[in-house]
Design an enzyme around this catalytic site. Structure first.
Site, PDB file in Angstrom:
ATOM      1  N   GLU A 149      52.595  53.957   3.396  1.00 32.91           N
ATOM      2  CA  GLU A 149      51.189  54.083   3.047  1.00 32.91           C
ATOM      3  C   GLU A 149      50.911  53.248   1.849  1.00 32.91           C
ATOM      4  O   GLU A 149      51.655  52.712   1.300  1.00 32.91           O
ATOM      5  CB  GLU A 149      50.928  55.426   2.740  1.00 32.91           C
ATOM      6  CG  GLU A 149      51.438  56.516   3.480  1.00 32.91           C
ATOM      7  CD  GLU A 149      50.296  56.335   4.796  1.00 32.91           C
ATOM      8  OE1 GLU A 149      49.265  56.111   4.663  1.00 32.91           O
ATOM      9  OE2 GLU A 149      50.707  56.458   6.048  1.00 32.91           O
TER      10      GLU A 149
ATOM     11  N   ARG B 132      46.030  50.601  15.886  1.00 35.17           N
ATOM     12  CA  ARG B 132      47.227  51.343  15.021  1.00 35.17           C
ATOM     13  C   ARG B 132      48.221  50.691  15.953  1.00 35.17           C
ATOM     14  O   ARG B 132      48.253  51.111  17.114  1.00 35.17           O
ATOM     15  CB  ARG B 132      46.940  52.811  15.444  1.00 35.17           C
ATOM     16  CG  ARG B 132      48.335  53.525  14.732  1.00 35.17           C
ATOM     17  CD  ARG B 132      48.655  53.301  13.034  1.00 35.17           C
ATOM     18  NE  ARG B 132      49.225  54.339  12.660  1.00 35.17           N
ATOM     19  CZ  ARG B 132      50.708  54.361  12.672  1.00 35.17           C
ATOM     20  NH1 ARG B 132      51.320  53.340  13.485  1.00 35.17           N
ATOM     21  NH2 ARG B 132      51.326  55.337  12.165  1.00 35.17           N
TER      22      ARG B 132
ATOM     23  N   ARG C 149      41.636  55.407  17.375  1.00 39.59           N
ATOM     24  CA  ARG C 149      42.021  54.347  16.996  1.00 39.59           C
ATOM     25  C   ARG C 149      42.856  53.845  18.562  1.00 39.59           C
ATOM     26  O   ARG C 149      43.596  54.824  19.069  1.00 39.59           O
ATOM     27  CB  ARG C 149      42.951  54.347  15.929  1.00 39.59           C
ATOM     28  CG  ARG C 149      42.419  54.663  14.590  1.00 39.59           C
ATOM     29  CD  ARG C 149      43.425  54.488  13.482  1.00 39.59           C
ATOM     30  NE  ARG C 149      44.482  55.294  13.723  1.00 39.59           N
ATOM     31  CZ  ARG C 149      45.335  55.733  12.636  1.00 39.59           C
ATOM     32  NH1 ARG C 149      45.205  54.913  11.423  1.00 39.59           N
ATOM     33  NH2 ARG C 149      46.084  56.612  12.888  1.00 39.59           N
TER      34      ARG C 149
END
Length: 166
Positions: free
Chosen positions: A69, A61, A103
């Site tokens: 998004e 990330r 992540r």
């Protein structure tokens, strides 16, 4: 002579203080953070990708930024831009730990360029102020806003965090 001695003491104290400050900076520098290289094998969205280092798969990330998004305006464009920069390339990831989803949070370099910053400059990500106050990223966002780059062409862009909580 005593004035010279006193001046020497002050100089020594100042040098010690500066040296301590520089040491503190070095301890928090990127060179002290773990980094690794990997080949990008998948792009999830404008701020998340998967990569392989040997046989080890890692989801990364991008640290300090928040891209739109997938179902949000500019979400598809952000993913495409990130893909054009890193897909099937070897990147260097400097870790900033992990997020709550496991992540790796990373600063990503490819071809000598900071990908996190590039996403902001191109107008495909906000600076994620909740997690960073990096002056360079903040300046990059101001420049992108002024140029109406990417999502800044929209008169009322919606932060991804706000979009997620609708």
């Amino acid at each position: 002579m005593t004035r010279l001695f006193a001046a020497g003491k002050v100089t020594a104290l100042l040098l010690a203080a500066v040296g301590g400050f520089i040491g503190w900076l070095k301890n928090d520098s990127l060179s002290e953070r773990p980094s690794f290289s990997c080949e990008v094998v998948g792009i999830a969205d404008g701020d998340t990708f998967s990569c392989l280092s040997g046989k080890k798969s890692t989801t990364v990330r991008l640290f300090g930024i928040d891209a739109p998004e997938k179902k949000q305006a500019y979400g598809k464009a952000a993913k495409q831009y990130l893909s054009s920069r890193i897909y099937r390339k070897t990147v260097t990831v400097t870790s900033h730990g992990q997020d709550r989803y496991g992540r790796t949070l990373g600063l990503v370099m490819v071809d000598g360029q900071a990908v996190n910053r590039e996403m902001v400059v191109a107008g495909y990500a906000w600076v994620y102020r909740q997690y960073t106050d990096d002056a360079d990223l903040l300046q990059a966002e101001e420049t992108a806003r002024a140029a109406k780059a990417g999502l800044w062409a929209d008169p009322h862009p919606i932060k991804p965090a706000d979009f997620r909580h609708r």
